[in-house]
Motif scaffolding. Structure first.
Motif, PDB file in Angstrom:
ATOM      1  N   PRO A  68      77.025   9.437 -97.663  1.00 17.41           N
ATOM      2  CA  PRO A  68      77.913  10.413 -96.979  1.00 17.41           C
ATOM      3  C   PRO A  68      77.197  11.644 -96.541  1.00 17.41           C
ATOM      4  O   PRO A  68      76.067  11.942 -96.715  1.00 17.41           O
ATOM      5  CB  PRO A  68      78.922  11.070 -98.182  1.00 17.41           C
ATOM      6  N   GLN A  69      77.437  11.921 -95.252  1.00 21.54           N
ATOM      7  CA  GLN A  69      76.662  13.031 -94.439  1.00 21.54           C
ATOM      8  C   GLN A  69      77.708  13.898 -93.888  1.00 21.54           C
ATOM      9  O   GLN A  69      78.818  13.629 -93.367  1.00 21.54           O
ATOM     10  CB  GLN A  69      75.982  12.251 -93.459  1.00 21.54           C
ATOM     11  N   GLY A  71      77.139  17.988 -92.305  1.00 19.81           N
ATOM     12  CA  GLY A  71      76.308  18.627 -91.177  1.00 19.81           C
ATOM     13  C   GLY A  71      75.040  18.061 -91.282  1.00 19.81           C
ATOM     14  O   GLY A  71      74.000  18.634 -90.411  1.00 19.81           O
ATOM     15  N   THR A  73      72.628  19.458 -92.946  1.00 18.46           N
ATOM     16  CA  THR A  73      71.708  20.774 -93.171  1.00 18.46           C
ATOM     17  C   THR A  73      71.375  21.004 -94.545  1.00 18.46           C
ATOM     18  O   THR A  73      70.388  21.887 -94.981  1.00 18.46           O
ATOM     19  CB  THR A  73      72.478  21.926 -92.937  1.00 18.46           C
ATOM     20  N   GLY A  74      71.641  19.581 -95.539  1.00 24.92           N
ATOM     21  CA  GLY A  74      71.194  19.874 -96.940  1.00 24.92           C
ATOM     22  C   GLY A  74      69.677  20.211 -97.060  1.00 24.92           C
ATOM     23  O   GLY A  74      68.746  19.500 -96.168  1.00 24.92           O
ATOM     24  N   GLY A  78      69.089  14.835 -99.560  1.00 24.41           N
ATOM     25  CA  GLY A  78      70.127  13.914-100.259  1.00 24.41           C
ATOM     26  C   GLY A  78      71.063  13.186 -98.975  1.00 24.41           C
ATOM     27  O   GLY A  78      72.040  12.430 -99.520  1.00 24.41           O
ATOM     28  N   SER A  79      71.071  13.566 -97.805  1.00 26.58           N
ATOM     29  CA  SER A  79      72.004  13.230 -96.873  1.00 26.58           C
ATOM     30  C   SER A  79      71.495  12.108 -95.852  1.00 26.58           C
ATOM     31  O   SER A  79      72.211  11.949 -94.747  1.00 26.58           O
ATOM     32  CB  SER A  79      72.554  14.518 -95.982  1.00 26.58           C
ATOM     33  N   ALA A 135      73.380  30.606 -94.154  1.00 23.69           N
ATOM     34  CA  ALA A 135      72.964  30.760 -92.793  1.00 23.69           C
ATOM     35  C   ALA A 135      73.189  29.745 -91.953  1.00 23.69           C
ATOM     36  O   ALA A 135      73.233  29.565 -90.824  1.00 23.69           O
ATOM     37  CB  ALA A 135      71.265  31.134 -93.021  1.00 23.69           C
ATOM     38  N   THR A 141      79.375  21.384 -93.401  1.00 27.76           N
ATOM     39  CA  THR A 141      80.693  21.183 -93.428  1.00 27.76           C
ATOM     40  C   THR A 141      81.195  21.594 -94.776  1.00 27.76           C
ATOM     41  O   THR A 141      80.279  21.585 -95.661  1.00 27.76           O
ATOM     42  CB  THR A 141      80.867  19.699 -93.204  1.00 27.76           C
ATOM     43  N   THR A 148      77.552  19.931-102.529  1.00 27.56           N
ATOM     44  CA  THR A 148      76.144  20.493-103.008  1.00 27.56           C
ATOM     45  C   THR A 148      76.412  21.785-103.883  1.00 27.56           C
ATOM     46  O   THR A 148      75.689  22.351-104.278  1.00 27.56           O
ATOM     47  CB  THR A 148      75.459  20.969-102.036  1.00 27.56           C
ATOM     48  N   GLY A 151      76.096  27.966-102.551  1.00 21.25           N
ATOM     49  CA  GLY A 151      76.217  29.210-102.883  1.00 21.25           C
ATOM     50  C   GLY A 151      76.216  30.379-101.750  1.00 21.25           C
ATOM     51  O   GLY A 151      77.490  30.523-101.449  1.00 21.25           O
ATOM     52  N   GLY A 202      77.364  13.160-103.515  1.00 21.16           N
ATOM     53  CA  GLY A 202      77.610  12.005-102.755  1.00 21.16           C
ATOM     54  C   GLY A 202      77.520  10.832-103.677  1.00 21.16           C
ATOM     55  O   GLY A 202      77.554   9.784-103.322  1.00 21.16           O
ATOM     56  N   HIS A 429      70.462  24.255-103.733  1.00 23.62           N
ATOM     57  CA  HIS A 429      70.382  23.024-102.767  1.00 23.62           C
ATOM     58  C   HIS A 429      70.665  21.704-103.567  1.00 23.62           C
ATOM     59  O   HIS A 429      70.976  20.680-102.835  1.00 23.62           O
ATOM     60  CB  HIS A 429      68.806  23.114-102.378  1.00 23.62           C
ATOM     61  N   ASN A 465      75.546   6.618-102.542  1.00 21.72           N
ATOM     62  CA  ASN A 465      74.280   7.568-102.636  1.00 21.72           C
ATOM     63  C   ASN A 465      73.133   7.339-103.623  1.00 21.72           C
ATOM     64  O   ASN A 465      72.663   8.269-104.183  1.00 21.72           O
ATOM     65  CB  ASN A 465      74.613   9.120-102.332  1.00 21.72           C
TER      66      ASN A 465
HETATM   67  P1  FAD Z   1      74.675  17.407 -95.924  1.00 26.38           P
HETATM   68  O1  FAD Z   1      73.288  17.984 -95.761  1.00 26.38           O
HETATM   69  O2  FAD Z   1      75.217  16.662 -94.872  1.00 26.38           O
HETATM   70  O3  FAD Z   1      74.836  16.630 -97.048  1.00 26.38           O
HETATM   71  C1  FAD Z   1      74.263  17.484 -98.413  1.00 26.38           C
HETATM   72  C2  FAD Z   1      74.731  16.480 -99.693  1.00 26.38           C
HETATM   73  O4  FAD Z   1      76.157  16.411 -99.667  1.00 26.38           O
HETATM   74  C3  FAD Z   1      74.166  15.235 -99.359  1.00 26.38           C
HETATM   75  O5  FAD Z   1      73.748  14.622-100.685  1.00 26.38           O
HETATM   76  C4  FAD Z   1      75.432  14.344 -98.915  1.00 26.38           C
HETATM   77  O6  FAD Z   1      75.361  12.717 -99.330  1.00 26.38           O
HETATM   78  C5  FAD Z   1      76.468  14.964 -99.519  1.00 26.38           C
HETATM   79  N1  FAD Z   1      77.777  15.016 -98.826  1.00 26.38           N
HETATM   80  C6  FAD Z   1      77.838  15.330 -97.615  1.00 26.38           C
HETATM   81  N2  FAD Z   1      79.357  15.504 -97.211  1.00 26.38           N
HETATM   82  C7  FAD Z   1      79.832  14.848 -98.180  1.00 26.38           C
HETATM   83  C8  FAD Z   1      81.077  14.463 -98.389  1.00 26.38           C
HETATM   84  N3  FAD Z   1      82.159  14.714 -97.636  1.00 26.38           N
HETATM   85  N4  FAD Z   1      81.381  13.749 -99.625  1.00 26.38           N
HETATM   86  C9  FAD Z   1      80.713  13.586-100.706  1.00 26.38           C
HETATM   87  N5  FAD Z   1      79.141  13.872-100.463  1.00 26.38           N
HETATM   88  C10 FAD Z   1      79.144  14.472 -99.348  1.00 26.38           C
HETATM   89  N6  FAD Z   1      72.780  26.265 -99.672  1.00 26.38           N
HETATM   90  C11 FAD Z   1      73.275  27.004-100.379  1.00 26.38           C
HETATM   91  O7  FAD Z   1      73.789  26.816-101.355  1.00 26.38           O
HETATM   92  N7  FAD Z   1      73.279  28.426-100.096  1.00 26.38           N
HETATM   93  C12 FAD Z   1      72.515  28.950 -98.994  1.00 26.38           C
HETATM   94  O8  FAD Z   1      72.484  30.206 -98.943  1.00 26.38           O
HETATM   95  C13 FAD Z   1      72.125  27.795 -98.207  1.00 26.38           C
HETATM   96  N8  FAD Z   1      71.582  28.524 -96.936  1.00 26.38           N
HETATM   97  C14 FAD Z   1      71.119  27.468 -96.160  1.00 26.38           C
HETATM   98  C15 FAD Z   1      70.473  27.734 -94.993  1.00 26.38           C
HETATM   99  C16 FAD Z   1      70.092  27.022 -93.904  1.00 26.38           C
HETATM  100  C17 FAD Z   1      69.289  27.394 -92.655  1.00 26.38           C
HETATM  101  C18 FAD Z   1      69.995  25.585 -94.297  1.00 26.38           C
HETATM  102  C19 FAD Z   1      69.665  24.673 -93.349  1.00 26.38           C
HETATM  103  C20 FAD Z   1      70.583  25.222 -95.539  1.00 26.38           C
HETATM  104  C21 FAD Z   1      70.966  26.155 -96.367  1.00 26.38           C
HETATM  105  N9  FAD Z   1      71.642  25.579 -97.410  1.00 26.38           N
HETATM  106  C22 FAD Z   1      72.066  26.596 -98.537  1.00 26.38           C
HETATM  107  C23 FAD Z   1      71.573  24.388 -97.952  1.00 26.38           C
HETATM  108  C24 FAD Z   1      73.156  23.765 -98.081  1.00 26.38           C
HETATM  109  O9  FAD Z   1      73.079  22.785 -99.095  1.00 26.38           O
HETATM  110  C25 FAD Z   1      73.567  22.996 -96.841  1.00 26.38           C
HETATM  111  O10 FAD Z   1      73.698  23.987 -95.900  1.00 26.38           O
HETATM  112  C26 FAD Z   1      75.212  22.719 -96.745  1.00 26.38           C
HETATM  113  O11 FAD Z   1      75.873  23.082 -98.097  1.00 26.38           O
HETATM  114  C27 FAD Z   1      75.365  21.248 -97.035  1.00 26.38           C
HETATM  115  O12 FAD Z   1      76.537  20.768 -96.016  1.00 26.38           O
HETATM  116  P2  FAD Z   1      76.247  19.650 -95.207  1.00 26.38           P
HETATM  117  O13 FAD Z   1      77.588  19.666 -94.394  1.00 26.38           O
HETATM  118  O14 FAD Z   1      75.315  20.099 -94.184  1.00 26.38           O
HETATM  119  O15 FAD Z   1      75.834  18.413 -96.045  1.00 26.38           O
END
Ligand code: FAD
Length: 476
Positions: A68-69, A71, A73-74, A78-79, A135, A141, A148, A151, A202, A429, A465
């Motif tokens: 699953p993915q 944004g 940004t993890g 993991g994504s 950030a 998303t 995740t 926080g 995921g 994270h 996953n």
């Molecule tokens: P993804 O990166 O796409 O996925 C993350 C994980 O979740 C993967 O294991 C994926 O398989 C799973 N997943 C995604 N969507 C689903 C779904 N719908 N169902 C089941 N599983 C799913 N994190 C913090 O906690 N605090 C912070 O302050 C913080 N700051 C950040 C700053 C920056 C610049 C960046 C790049 C990241 C930061 N993060 C922070 C990391 C944080 O984990 C992610 O930004 C965010 O929570 C992940 O969301 P995403 O949609 O990008 O998930």
């Protein structure tokens, strides 16, 4: 069923335009920090929950695993798919609708692919606050935040994503839809399935929608920046701020001098205040339900008392919202400045707040002795006991070679020190692939046994996953 037949089935479910197998797929296959790049069987982009369920059923029937993915940004790798070319990336990004807002119940129901910033904006347009803030909010998303248990900067007052969630809709590993989208604040009817999926990265199922809590907008938000002489002074200031501001204290961030020097070096236009004066700076936010005057008076009283106690040596209070945004922007630019400086190791540890000064003193000294030359970018959400204790490679030299030689040792030194201080190796994270090998050293065998039992019960064929959080399981 041959692969081509599965791909045809998937095209039939989501439409041919949403099964991607060629062209530049790097946005889906490479992680945010460019530490890993995989090769998927396909990237599949469903438009609704029924399509997600049908995709899962089709993949489950062939024991094809799904990643699953949201944004992407993890920060724990993991994504993204592995290199085998056998995994389907299931991108939730097209599912971004706000389904409902219930003002009297203070809830909003959104689909998993909704970008966090759009969720905040939808709440604001309805006159409410959705407080989760980090950030990456312009591209992460809510589904990823939930998966995740993200926080961010407001946990001190509102809690992490888990605390903000009242209900989930999930597609399980069998392709069934569980509608748990309740907006209930109280429900004691058995095991808490919602909390099982939150933070599961995921590995147990796919979150397709969520009902999240809303809050009244504060009347005023005020931000201050203070130079503090030591980590102990920062902890003392936190205690005083909690006492004087109560629930008004919504943010308390700490940053060491080296992390701010990198912002000053790589983003000089941001004009970092007070960083040269002091080994640490602190960013405080007060959300006031009365008025800006009330907030200013509260802050003045707090800072005067802290100056008198010697916990603060100098401070500035933002004059207006633009200045407040700039101060937050400086704090949130540390990761960018750090990557501009070069390769580094990121940690997102947590330690009881009372033990943080001792932890920092011990690990700083240990690393200086064991791995001479490393530079420490230490910052984070002190109010939550969560530090990004990051390690920058020594100046000059080959950073890649240095990491190859020292990364594992540095991680072990940091994590062992965290364990000595009764902390956690991941506060934000998650485990992803990055910390899978390390987790068994820091989690009790009993806890790991129960986690494996849950995974086997919910995902017996290990298609969700695999290899994330827990080591890959051999399935007969
Ligand atoms: P993804 O990166 O796409 O996925 C993350 C994980 O979740 C993967 O294991 C994926 O398989 C799973 N997943 C995604 N969507 C689903 C779904 N719908 N169902 C089941 N599983 C799913 N994190 C913090 O906690 N605090 C912070 O302050 C913080 N700051 C950040 C700053 C920056 C610049 C960046 C790049 C990241 C930061 N993060 C922070 C990391 C944080 O984990 C992610 O930004 C965010 O929570 C992940 O969301 P995403 O949609 O990008 O998930």
């Amino acid at each position: 069923m041959p692969t081509s037949v599965l791909l045809e089935t998937l095209r039939g479910i989501v439409g041919p335009a949403h099964v991607l197998t060629e062209g530049d797929l790097s946005a889906y296959t490479r992680d945010w920090r460019k530490r890993a790049e995989g090769c998927p069987l396909a990237v599949v982009r469903p438009a609704n929950t029924e399509q997600v369920a049908a995709v899962v059923r089709a993949c489950a029937s062939q024991r094809v695993s799904l990643v699953p993915q949201g944004g992407n940004t993890g920060l724990a790798v993991g994504s993204v798919p592995d290199e085998t070319g056998t995994q389907v990336v299931l991108s939730l990004r097209r599912m971004d609708a706000v389904r409902a807002i219930d003002p009297a119940n203070l809830t909003i129901t959104v689909e998993a692919g909704c970008i966090l910033q759009n969720l905040q904006a939808a709440a604001e347009a309805a006159g409410f606050l959705f407080p989760l803030s980090l950030a990456a909010e312009g591209s992460c998303t809510i589904g990823g935040n939930l998966a995740t248990n993200a926080g961010g900067t407001q946990v001190l007052r509102y809690g992490a994503t888990r605390e903000l969630c009242l209900g989930l809709e999930v597609v399980n590993a069998q392709g069934e839809v569980w509608n748990g989208l309740t907006g209930l604040r109280k429900d004691n009817t058995g095991y808490d399935l919602r909390d099982l999926f939150i933070g599961s990265e995921g590995t147990l199922g796919i979150i397709t929608a969520a009902t999240m809590k809303l809050y009244p907008m504060p009347a005023a938000r005020l931000t201050a920046w203070a130079a503090v002489p030591s980590m102990q002074a920062a902890v003392d200031l936190l205690g005083l701020a909690q006492k004087q501001l109560g629930a008004g204290l919504t943010g308390f961030e700490v940053m060491n001098q080296f992390s701010l020097s990198l912002v000053d070096k790589h983003l000089p236009q941001l004009r970092v205040p007070l960083w040269q004066e002091s080994p640490w700076c602190v960013l405080l936010e007060d959300s006031d339900q009365e008025s800006e005057e009330h907030a200013r008076a509260q802050f003045e009283r707090l800072l005067e008392a802290a100056l008198e106690a010697g916990w603060v040596t100098d401070a500035v209070v933002a004059e207006n919202l633009a200045q407040a945004h700039t101060l937050w922007h400086i704090r949130e630019s540390i990761p960018l400045a750090q990557s501009e400086e070069g390769l580094n190791i990121k940690h997102d540890v947590s330690i009881p707040v009372s033990r943080i000064p001792a932890f920092v003193a011990e690990i700083d000294e240990l690393l200086a002795r064991e791995i001479p030359g490393v530079r420490l970018v230490d910052f984070g959400h002190l109010g939550d006991g969560n530090l990004h204790y990051n390690v920058q490679t020594p100046e000059g030299g080959n950073a890649r070679e240095f990491l190859l030689e020292n990364e594992d040792r540095i991680n072990t030194l940091v994590f062992d020190c965290v364990a000595r201080h009764e902390g956690s190796i991941s506060a934000e994270h998650g485990i992803g692939s990055l910390k899978v090998a390390k987790l068994p050293n820091y989690k009790s065998p009993v806890a790991l046994g129960m986690m494996r039992a849950i995974k086997s019960a919910l995902d017996p064929d290990s298609i969700m996953n695999p290899g994330r959080v827990l080591e890959p399981r051999r399935v007969a």
